[in-house]
Every structure is written in C-alpha cells, then in structure tokens.
Design a protein around this motif. Sequence first.
Motif, PDB file in Angstrom:
ATOM      1  N   ARG A  37       0.828  -1.208   0.000  1.00 12.79           N
ATOM      2  CA  ARG A  37       0.000   0.000   0.000  1.00 12.79           C
ATOM      3  C   ARG A  37       0.862   1.258   0.000  1.00 12.79           C
ATOM      4  NH1 ARG A  37      -2.506  -2.495   4.239  1.00 12.79           N
ATOM      5  NH2 ARG A  37      -4.222  -3.774   3.579  1.00 12.79           N
ATOM      6  N   LYS A  38       1.890   1.263   0.837  1.00 15.07           N
ATOM      7  CA  LYS A  38       2.779   2.428   0.900  1.00 15.07           C
ATOM      8  C   LYS A  38       3.515   2.625  -0.422  1.00 15.07           C
ATOM      9  CE  LYS A  38       3.425   2.725   5.850  1.00 15.07           C
ATOM     10  NZ  LYS A  38       2.916   4.061   6.088  1.00 15.07           N
ATOM     11  N   GLU A  41       1.087   4.243  -2.797  1.00 13.67           N
ATOM     12  CA  GLU A  41       0.960   5.665  -2.483  1.00 13.67           C
ATOM     13  C   GLU A  41       2.171   6.443  -2.968  1.00 13.67           C
ATOM     14  OE1 GLU A  41       0.389   5.785   1.734  1.00 13.67           O
ATOM     15  OE2 GLU A  41      -1.632   4.946   1.609  1.00 13.67           O
ATOM     16  N   GLN A  44       1.896   6.871  -6.693  1.00  9.85           N
ATOM     17  CA  GLN A  44       0.879   7.875  -7.023  1.00  9.85           C
ATOM     18  C   GLN A  44       1.413   9.276  -6.773  1.00  9.85           C
ATOM     19  OE1 GLN A  44      -2.312   6.494  -4.539  1.00  9.85           O
ATOM     20  NE2 GLN A  44      -3.197   5.227  -6.149  1.00  9.85           N
TER      21      GLN A  44
END
Length: 82
Positions: A37-38, A41, A44
């Motif tokens: 997930r990190k 992110e 992104q």
Amino acid sequence: MSTMNISLPEALKAFVDEQVDSRGFGTSSEYVRELIRKDQERLQLRELLLAGARSRPAAAADRAYFATLRDRIGGRTSTRKS
C-alpha cells in the motif's frame, strides 16, 4: 482474497518477523500488504509530482490570491473554535 507465496532468504524472513513483532502486525501478510500500500501511495505521489513538473507555471500565490480564496469560501460556516 488471493494467496501468493514468496520465498525469502533467512535474513529477510527474520527481518519481516521482527517487524511483525515490534510494529504490531498480526501476521507477515499484514506487514507485506502495508508495504505494498505504501509503495502504491509513493508511486501515485511520484506521478502527481511529475505531472506538476510538466505543467505550466501557475499564477503566484500572493496576497491577492489568498484574498480571493477567502472571499470564495467566506459564505461557509467555520468549524474552528475561537
């Protein structure tokens, strides 16, 4: 949820186990999901930064700019306590 098995050298497995124990993850899968997930992110954010770098310069954020913003949101109710 899908399952994925990965092979790690003993040193990396020991590191993952240590992170799980010391950082409050229930399982190594939770830790790996958080890492993924990190990373998503981070990618992104990188894309947003690159898009910003490619874009034309915007108007300066001077006193007039902020005065216009205050005027635009002036009709909204404030949730701040004085």
